[in-house]
Design a protein around this motif. Sequence first.
Motif, PDB file in Angstrom:
ATOM      1  N   ALA A 107       0.816  -1.169  -0.162  1.00  0.00           N
ATOM      2  CA  ALA A 107      -0.170  -0.022  -0.145  1.00  0.00           C
ATOM      3  C   ALA A 107       0.809   1.152  -0.010  1.00  0.00           C
ATOM      4  O   ALA A 107       1.780   1.255   0.463  1.00  0.00           O
ATOM      5  CB  ALA A 107      -0.625  -0.209   1.163  1.00  0.00           C
ATOM      6  N   ALA A 108       0.381   2.361  -0.469  1.00  0.00           N
ATOM      7  CA  ALA A 108       0.940   3.519  -0.593  1.00  0.00           C
ATOM      8  C   ALA A 108       1.476   4.240   0.817  1.00  0.00           C
ATOM      9  O   ALA A 108       2.487   4.634   0.991  1.00  0.00           O
ATOM     10  CB  ALA A 108       0.069   4.827  -1.287  1.00  0.00           C
ATOM     11  N   GLU A 109       0.671   3.804   1.817  1.00  0.00           N
ATOM     12  CA  GLU A 109       0.836   4.301   3.188  1.00  0.00           C
ATOM     13  C   GLU A 109       2.182   3.677   3.720  1.00  0.00           C
ATOM     14  O   GLU A 109       2.928   4.302   4.481  1.00  0.00           O
ATOM     15  CB  GLU A 109      -0.167   3.994   4.325  1.00  0.00           C
ATOM     16  CG  GLU A 109      -1.635   4.798   3.706  1.00  0.00           C
ATOM     17  CD  GLU A 109      -2.487   4.135   2.631  1.00  0.00           C
ATOM     18  OE1 GLU A 109      -3.454   4.620   2.918  1.00  0.00           O
ATOM     19  OE2 GLU A 109      -2.072   3.236   2.038  1.00  0.00           O
ATOM     20  N   ALA A 110       2.335   2.186   3.404  1.00  0.00           N
ATOM     21  CA  ALA A 110       3.447   1.635   3.612  1.00  0.00           C
ATOM     22  C   ALA A 110       4.612   2.161   2.990  1.00  0.00           C
ATOM     23  O   ALA A 110       5.734   2.110   3.771  1.00  0.00           O
ATOM     24  CB  ALA A 110       3.334   0.128   3.386  1.00  0.00           C
ATOM     25  N   VAL A 111       4.654   2.662   1.612  1.00  0.00           N
ATOM     26  CA  VAL A 111       5.838   3.293   1.012  1.00  0.00           C
ATOM     27  C   VAL A 111       6.364   4.563   1.791  1.00  0.00           C
ATOM     28  O   VAL A 111       7.448   4.647   2.114  1.00  0.00           O
ATOM     29  CB  VAL A 111       5.532   3.559  -0.288  1.00  0.00           C
ATOM     30  CG1 VAL A 111       6.628   4.384  -0.904  1.00  0.00           C
ATOM     31  CG2 VAL A 111       4.998   2.274  -0.978  1.00  0.00           C
ATOM     32  N   LEU A 112       5.333   5.165   2.577  1.00  0.00           N
ATOM     33  CA  LEU A 112       5.769   6.517   3.078  1.00  0.00           C
ATOM     34  C   LEU A 112       6.283   6.046   4.440  1.00  0.00           C
ATOM     35  O   LEU A 112       7.234   6.857   4.892  1.00  0.00           O
ATOM     36  CB  LEU A 112       4.318   7.215   3.272  1.00  0.00           C
ATOM     37  CG  LEU A 112       3.970   8.238   2.490  1.00  0.00           C
ATOM     38  CD1 LEU A 112       2.590   8.931   2.543  1.00  0.00           C
ATOM     39  CD2 LEU A 112       4.950   9.357   1.815  1.00  0.00           C
ATOM     40  N   VAL A 134      -1.360   9.212  -2.057  1.00  0.00           N
ATOM     41  CA  VAL A 134      -1.379   9.358  -0.505  1.00  0.00           C
ATOM     42  C   VAL A 134      -0.668  10.426  -0.236  1.00  0.00           C
ATOM     43  O   VAL A 134       0.712  10.719  -0.447  1.00  0.00           O
ATOM     44  CB  VAL A 134      -0.935   8.330   0.067  1.00  0.00           C
ATOM     45  CG1 VAL A 134      -0.966   8.645   1.533  1.00  0.00           C
ATOM     46  CG2 VAL A 134      -1.926   7.171  -0.199  1.00  0.00           C
ATOM     47  N   ARG A 135      -1.246  11.377   0.798  1.00  0.00           N
ATOM     48  CA  ARG A 135      -0.348  12.544   1.208  1.00  0.00           C
ATOM     49  C   ARG A 135      -0.417  12.657   2.729  1.00  0.00           C
ATOM     50  O   ARG A 135      -1.598  12.012   3.379  1.00  0.00           O
ATOM     51  CB  ARG A 135      -1.353  13.965   0.910  1.00  0.00           C
ATOM     52  CG  ARG A 135      -0.720  15.229   1.532  1.00  0.00           C
ATOM     53  CD  ARG A 135      -1.581  16.361   1.409  1.00  0.00           C
ATOM     54  NE  ARG A 135      -1.363  17.562   1.816  1.00  0.00           N
ATOM     55  CZ  ARG A 135      -1.480  18.096   3.149  1.00  0.00           C
ATOM     56  NH1 ARG A 135      -1.848  17.233   4.102  1.00  0.00           N
ATOM     57  NH2 ARG A 135      -0.739  19.145   3.506  1.00  0.00           N
ATOM     58  N   ARG A 136       0.764  12.869   3.201  1.00  0.00           N
ATOM     59  CA  ARG A 136       1.009  12.916   4.738  1.00  0.00           C
ATOM     60  C   ARG A 136       1.570  14.436   4.968  1.00  0.00           C
ATOM     61  O   ARG A 136       2.687  14.785   4.196  1.00  0.00           O
ATOM     62  CB  ARG A 136       1.853  11.680   5.223  1.00  0.00           C
ATOM     63  CG  ARG A 136       2.344  11.703   6.629  1.00  0.00           C
ATOM     64  CD  ARG A 136       3.439  10.768   6.707  1.00  0.00           C
ATOM     65  NE  ARG A 136       4.512  11.094   5.928  1.00  0.00           N
ATOM     66  CZ  ARG A 136       5.632   9.880   6.008  1.00  0.00           C
ATOM     67  NH1 ARG A 136       5.417   8.880   6.364  1.00  0.00           N
ATOM     68  NH2 ARG A 136       6.886  10.511   5.401  1.00  0.00           N
ATOM     69  N   HIS A 153       6.495  19.257   7.279  1.00  0.00           N
ATOM     70  CA  HIS A 153       6.681  18.400   6.164  1.00  0.00           C
ATOM     71  C   HIS A 153       5.463  18.168   5.404  1.00  0.00           C
ATOM     72  O   HIS A 153       4.245  17.784   6.226  1.00  0.00           O
ATOM     73  CB  HIS A 153       7.611  17.162   6.573  1.00  0.00           C
ATOM     74  CG  HIS A 153       8.933  17.245   7.157  1.00  0.00           C
ATOM     75  ND1 HIS A 153      10.134  17.036   6.418  1.00  0.00           N
ATOM     76  CD2 HIS A 153       9.354  18.224   8.240  1.00  0.00           C
ATOM     77  CE1 HIS A 153      11.107  17.436   7.003  1.00  0.00           C
ATOM     78  NE2 HIS A 153      10.778  18.008   8.157  1.00  0.00           N
ATOM     79  N   VAL A 154       5.463  17.764   4.141  1.00  0.00           N
ATOM     80  CA  VAL A 154       4.358  17.356   3.528  1.00  0.00           C
ATOM     81  C   VAL A 154       4.937  16.292   2.357  1.00  0.00           C
ATOM     82  O   VAL A 154       5.876  16.740   1.573  1.00  0.00           O
ATOM     83  CB  VAL A 154       3.730  18.423   2.717  1.00  0.00           C
ATOM     84  CG1 VAL A 154       2.399  17.681   1.992  1.00  0.00           C
ATOM     85  CG2 VAL A 154       2.958  19.550   3.439  1.00  0.00           C
ATOM     86  N   ASP A 155       4.397  15.113   2.393  1.00  0.00           N
ATOM     87  CA  ASP A 155       4.979  13.950   1.581  1.00  0.00           C
ATOM     88  C   ASP A 155       3.771  13.639   0.740  1.00  0.00           C
ATOM     89  O   ASP A 155       2.614  13.326   1.173  1.00  0.00           O
ATOM     90  CB  ASP A 155       5.657  12.873   2.390  1.00  0.00           C
ATOM     91  CG  ASP A 155       6.737  13.253   3.240  1.00  0.00           C
ATOM     92  OD1 ASP A 155       7.421  14.191   2.828  1.00  0.00           O
ATOM     93  OD2 ASP A 155       6.669  12.579   4.223  1.00  0.00           O
TER      94      ASP A 155
END
Length: 208
Positions: A107-112, A134-136, A153-155
């Motif tokens: 999942a994209a969340e896991a990549v972040l 996905v944005r964090r 920070h924004v990823d």
Amino acid sequence: MTVMPDGPVGYTLLLPPGWTRIPLRCGTHEALDEKVFRRVERVPRGVAREAGMAYRLYVRRRVEELVGEARKAGGLDLYVPVGARPGGRVLAASFVVAGVEGERGVAAEAVLGQPAGVAGAAAEVRGVAGTVGVRREYVAEAKEGEADVPSRHVDYVVPVPGREGRWLVVSFSTAGDGDPESAFTRAVADLFDAVMTTFSWAPGAGAA
């Protein structure tokens, strides 16, 4: 166009006035000389000569540090502001575009991932370039020897079209005015979000 390890992946985005792109795979030193260091040779109007010299030295040192950090993180491109604000100050902000390869089905969340020592960095789904990204957003506290003020920070992580398990990660950070919760610092982060609304894949980005 940016290049991942085994093939072309192109993207485009619109930059705010005063920002520039520094490629990290090749032509880095030439781009730094032409796009950054030459532009800060001229002291801004109304700025004392001593302050102008300090400004130039700060920009050179800081940008070289950012290049080194971005390369260690596998960055493809570094984006920095090169225009001085009123008073001869440079905007303390930058963002890096990096290619990431992971396992299929991740999942994209896991990549972040979750930044070490950071709380409340929950991810949210955002539409980016016609796909689901996905944005964090989070605040990193100042660390002795690394930064003397907290930073916001924004990823973003976006799947590369047609290439399962491959992602483009765009990581932004800003010290703003020194207060990560101030209206000014949040406005700088909002500016980056506006840049990401212009992100698009170049033709052939998903080619094998």
